[in-house]
Structures are given as structure tokens and as C-alpha cells.
Design a protein around this motif. Structure first.
Motif, short mmCIF file in Angstrom:
data_model
loop_
_atom_site.label_atom_id
_atom_site.label_comp_id
_atom_site.label_asym_id
_atom_site.label_seq_id
_atom_site.Cartn_x
_atom_site.Cartn_y
_atom_site.Cartn_z
N GLY A 324 -12.04 12.31 40.48
CA GLY A 324 -11.50 11.64 41.65
C GLY A 324 -12.17 11.96 42.96
N VAL A 325 -13.29 12.69 42.94
CA VAL A 325 -14.01 13.07 44.16
C VAL A 325 -15.35 12.34 44.18
CG1 VAL A 325 -15.00 14.96 45.50
CG2 VAL A 325 -12.89 15.32 44.19
N SER A 326 -15.66 11.68 45.28
CA SER A 326 -16.82 10.80 45.35
C SER A 326 -18.10 11.51 45.80
CB SER A 326 -16.54 9.63 46.31
OG SER A 326 -16.26 10.11 47.61
N GLU A 327 -18.12 12.84 45.76
CA GLU A 327 -19.33 13.56 46.10
C GLU A 327 -19.54 14.72 45.12
OE1 GLU A 327 -18.72 14.88 50.09
OE2 GLU A 327 -17.64 16.68 49.51
N LEU A 328 -20.80 15.11 44.97
CA LEU A 328 -21.19 16.18 44.08
C LEU A 328 -21.45 17.45 44.88
CD1 LEU A 328 -23.84 14.15 42.03
CD2 LEU A 328 -21.42 14.44 41.48
N ASP A 329 -21.11 18.59 44.33
CA ASP A 329 -21.49 19.87 44.92
C ASP A 329 -22.80 20.34 44.29
OD1 ASP A 329 -19.47 20.16 46.74
OD2 ASP A 329 -18.19 21.37 45.44
N ILE A 330 -23.65 20.97 45.10
CA ILE A 330 -24.97 21.40 44.63
C ILE A 330 -25.14 22.89 44.91
CG2 ILE A 330 -27.45 20.98 44.77
CD1 ILE A 330 -26.83 18.24 45.96
N PRO A 343 -22.69 12.69 48.40
CA PRO A 343 -21.82 11.55 48.07
C PRO A 343 -22.58 10.56 47.19
CG PRO A 343 -21.81 12.04 50.43
CD PRO A 343 -22.93 12.83 49.84
N TYR A 344 -21.91 10.05 46.15
CA TYR A 344 -22.61 9.17 45.23
C TYR A 344 -21.99 7.78 45.11
CZ TYR A 344 -18.92 10.33 41.82
OH TYR A 344 -17.71 10.49 41.18
N THR A 345 -20.83 7.55 45.71
CA THR A 345 -20.22 6.23 45.63
C THR A 345 -19.35 5.99 46.85
OG1 THR A 345 -18.83 4.75 44.29
CG2 THR A 345 -18.24 7.09 44.32
N SER A 350 -14.45 8.34 39.65
CA SER A 350 -13.85 8.41 38.32
C SER A 350 -13.00 9.67 38.17
CB SER A 350 -14.95 8.40 37.26
OG SER A 350 -14.40 8.63 35.97
N ASP A 351 -11.96 9.58 37.36
CA ASP A 351 -11.14 10.74 37.04
C ASP A 351 -11.73 11.57 35.91
OD1 ASP A 351 -9.20 10.24 38.96
OD2 ASP A 351 -8.08 8.89 37.65
N CYS A 352 -12.81 11.10 35.31
CA CYS A 352 -13.47 11.84 34.22
C CYS A 352 -14.98 11.62 34.35
CB CYS A 352 -12.96 11.38 32.86
SG CYS A 352 -12.74 9.60 32.73
N PRO A 353 -15.60 12.23 35.38
CA PRO A 353 -17.02 11.96 35.65
C PRO A 353 -17.96 12.62 34.64
CG PRO A 353 -16.21 13.66 37.13
CD PRO A 353 -15.02 13.17 36.34
N TYR A 354 -19.10 11.97 34.41
CA TYR A 354 -20.16 12.50 33.56
C TYR A 354 -21.47 12.45 34.33
CZ TYR A 354 -16.72 11.83 29.88
OH TYR A 354 -15.57 11.88 29.13
N LEU A 355 -22.22 13.53 34.30
CA LEU A 355 -23.42 13.66 35.11
C LEU A 355 -24.69 13.47 34.30
CD1 LEU A 355 -22.77 16.75 37.44
CD2 LEU A 355 -23.58 14.50 38.17
N GLY A 356 -25.71 12.98 34.98
CA GLY A 356 -27.05 12.90 34.41
C GLY A 356 -28.05 12.70 35.54
N PHE A 357 -29.31 12.58 35.19
CA PHE A 357 -30.36 12.40 36.18
C PHE A 357 -31.43 11.46 35.64
CE2 PHE A 357 -28.49 16.55 36.89
CZ PHE A 357 -28.17 16.47 38.24
N GLU A 358 -31.99 10.67 36.55
CA GLU A 358 -33.14 9.88 36.15
C GLU A 358 -34.24 10.82 35.68
OE1 GLU A 358 -34.43 7.33 39.25
OE2 GLU A 358 -32.88 5.83 38.90
N PRO A 359 -35.05 10.38 34.72
CA PRO A 359 -36.12 11.26 34.25
C PRO A 359 -37.21 11.41 35.29
CG PRO A 359 -36.28 9.10 33.22
CD PRO A 359 -34.98 9.11 33.98
N ALA A 360 -37.97 12.48 35.17
CA ALA A 360 -39.06 12.74 36.10
C ALA A 360 -40.22 11.80 35.83
CB ALA A 360 -39.53 14.19 35.95
#
Length: 383
Positions: A324-330, A343-345, A350-360
Motif C-alpha cells: 500500500g505504499v507508492s515508494e520504495l526504500d533504498i 516513488p514508483y506510481t 499494491s497491497d502485495c508488491p513484487y520487486l524486480g529490475f530491468e536487465p543491464a
């Protein structure tokens, strides 16, 4: 003057534009501005040769109304450009944030899209999906195209999406009796999927399927309870098993327990050969040193449990996503200090976020594998 304007535009594109899909490095803009200035200065020096020719072959008979006068005007414009660019380089701000790392991807089980945000906070167009996403893994490189393997919630399905084409291919399912897919990881030509209540039984398993096939799975490990996160690192497949993080080789052999904790483990990622970052069921974020068997509390906010944790392999920074939080901590994975938020949105998180990253990109200097972000290199990872 029109020809000059078009030519300068082409030079600007060639010098300033980064490769397709690839993020520029921290010093790329200053370096490219200097390169552009050098090219303009070289062009200015070449103008003297042109004037030597016109003085001999077509000297100006009527001052102010001849070809040589037009060349002088063009030369003056070029001088102005050099002066303006020199001043612009001198006025560059010192606090422009570098594009450290690859763009973050955030999906959720209650969303039919995957949000994208670059490392300096520019929210990019979302990746649209056909159903709600309960996990994904990324592989390939970002020079031309790459792949995302999605877990759709209902019916449980694993789908391959080729980007930027957007084409989808079913790899596993749909089959309402196949259980709940809880985690997925990519390794070369293989996919590893953690399944809860496999085939309608009470069994939790880790299965292997090949990217070139469909619906052909092999159970390689039985999980005691609560199948969850799956990662790949340094030729090993890691997975959660209640209060433990275990790993096996690519075919499921050589089972090892890397970590035991007092609470169930919600999510984790492998930082390097010696350290694992994980989230416990109460929301505490820990870094565990495998060699010393020491736990270090990285972060904890009562009442704000984390949804997912992931290491950005392009920068080695740790990212945390909250329900439910629209920003990521780093966090810095070396100093363990918080280095910012992202902030990403702009819509509901989402109440159940899943993380990933574009490939290098293939030429990335961070030490990533050039052909895939999630493969056999010790510096690779999967979701």
C-alpha cells in the motif's frame, strides 16, 4: 543555414543519445557534452581550409552578397555555438543525480500492470499484463529486447512476455488443480517455480521447467511448508522453507541450509557469497552473514511490514517495497545506511508488491553478466 541546422541536429543525436534501452552512466552527460564541444571546435578549425579555397576559386566581388559571405555567417554561428556550449558546460549543476542502477519494476497481486521507474525517479509507462500478477522474474539484456516470466494469480499460470514486443507465451498452466505459484526464478534455459498445494495436495514443492517447453515440469525439491520466494545466485537455487533459507544445485541436489531464524521469512535476496538480506514475518529487515552467522537489523517500522526485498545488481543497492505504499526504500548494501526513497506510481499502490529490475545493458560496467541479468554469474540475481 538550413543544412547547418540539420547537420548539427544529427551530431547532437549521435553524441548525446544513449544506446536503445540502456541507462547512461553517472558521468555520461558531462563526457558527451565535452565530446560535442571538441567536435564543434574541430569543425571550426576546418572552416579555415574552406576559406582558403574560396579566396582562390570564388572570391567575393560584392561584399555582403556572395557565397563567401554566407560562409562567414555560418562560421560566426558556429563560434556562437562553441561559446554557448562552453558556458553551458560551466553552468552544469553539481547535484544532478546519476542514473545509478537499472529501472525498478513493481508488480502486485491486485494489479494488471507492472510499474516502471528509473533510478532518478522518472515514472515510466507501465507494462500492461492480462491478469493480476503474483510474481515475476526478468532475464535477457536491455540492448534490444528481454523477457519477463510472470505468475498470474487465477488461474495459476506462468507466462513469458517478450519486451518491448509485448508478445505472450504460456509456459505453465493454466490448471486450477496445480496449486498456488508463490515464487519464480530464471537460470539460463530453466525456470524454477515454488508451488504451494501442488496438484491439489498439501505438498509444497520446487519445480523445474525449461523455457523451450510448455507444461513439462519436474519436482526437484519438497518444501516442508509455505513455499515462497525463489532466487538464483552463483550457480545455486535459493528458496524459503518456513523459518529457513535453503539452496540446491540446478537439478535439486546438494541441499544446504544457509539461514535459520526465529520467525517465518517473508522475502529475501542474496547480496553476495557471504550475505543474505531478508524480511521476517513481523516486518523486520535483516542482513545475515553466512560466515559469521551474525544477524544485523537493517530496518524495522512497527505496523509497516515489508512486501518484498530485492538487490539492484546494477548498483548493489537494496530496495524495499511496502504494501500500500507508492515508494520504495533504498539502502546501501555495504554501509547498511538508508540512501533514499523512490516513488514508483501515482496511482494506488499494491497491497502485495513484487520487486524486480530491468536487465543491464551488455556493455554495463557494473560487472553484470552481458547476456542475462539472471544467469550463472555470482553477480546475477532473479526475482
Amino acid at each position: 543555414m538550413t543544412m547547418f541546422g540539420n547537420g548539427l541536429f544529427i551530431v547532437l543525436l549521435a553524441v548525446l543519445a544513449p544506446s536503445l534501452g540502456c541507462l547512461p552512466g553517472p558521468d555520461e552527460l558531462p563526457d558527451k557534452l565535452q565530446d560535442l564541444l571538441a567536435q564543434l571546435q574541430e569543425a571550426k578549425a576546418d572552416f579555415q581550409c574552406i576559406f582558403n579555397v574560396t579566396n582562390e576559386q570564388c572570391p567575393c566581388q560584392t561584399p555582403g552578397d556572395c557565397f563567401e559571405s554566407d560562409l562567414e555567417t555560418l562560421n560566426s554561428t558556429l563560434c556562437d555555438l562553441i561559446n554557448n556550449l562552453t558556458a553551458l558546460i560551466g553552468d552544469q549543476p553539481d547535484d544532478c543525480p546519476p542514473l545509478e542502477g537499472c529501472a525498478a519494476l513493481v508488480g502486485g497481486c491486485d494489479r494488471t500492470d507492472i510499474a516502471q521507474v528509473d533510478p532518478v525517479g522518472t515514472i515510466l509507462p507501465s507494462i500492461e499484463t492480462n491478469y493480476n500478477v503474483s510474481g515475476f522474474t526478468v532475464c535477457g539484456d536491455n540492448e534490444t529486447y528481454y523477457y519477463i516470466y510472470l505468475i498470474y494469480c487465477a488461474p495459476p499460470t506462468v507466462v513469458e512476455v517478450c519486451l518491448p514486443l509485448g508478445t505472450e507465451t504460456v509456459k505453465l498452466g493454466p490448471d486450477e488443480n496445480s496449486g498456488k505459484y508463490t515464487g519464480i526464478a530464471s537460470w539460463d534455459d530453466k525456470l524454477y517455480v515454488a508451488i504451494d498445494d501442488y496438484n491439489g495436495t498439501d505438498d509444497d514443492v520446487l519445480v523445474l521447467l525449461y523455457k523451450s517447453s510448455e507444461n513439462q515440469v519436474d519436482v526437484i525439491v519438497d518444501i516442508s511448508c509455505d513455499a515462497g520466494t525463489v532466487r538464483v545466485f552463483d550457480w545455486r537455487v535459493y528458496f524459503t522453507n518456513c523459518k529457513e533459507i535453503q539452496c540446491v544445485n540446478e537439478t535439486g541436489g546438494d541441499l544446504q541450509t544457509k539461514l535459520k531464524f526465529s520467525l517465518d521469512i517473508k522475502s529475501f535476496d542474496v547480496i553476495d557469497e557471504k550475505r543474505i538480506v531478508f524480511i521476517d514475518d513481523a516486518g523486520g529487515v535483516w542482513i545475515y552473514d553466512i560466515s559469521t552467522k551474525c544477524f544485523k537489523l537493517l530496518y524495522c517500522i512497527p505496523g509497516k511490514p515489508c512486501g518484498d526485498v530485492k538487490v539492484n545488481r546494477c548498483s548493489s543497492l537494496i530496495y524495499l517495497a511496502y504494501p500500500g505504499v507508492s515508494e520504495l526504500d533504498i539502502f546501501n548494501s555495504t554501509t547498511c545506511e538508508k540512501v533514499g526513497t523512490l516513488p514508483y506510481t501515482t496511482s494506488d499502490a499494491s497491497d502485495c508488491p513484487y520487486l524486480g529490475f530491468e536487465p543491464a545493458c551488455p556493455t554495463d560496467d557494473s560487472g553484470n553478466e552481458s547476456t542475462t541479468e539472471e544467469t550463472t554469474s555470482p553477480t546475477t540475481s532473479v526475482l
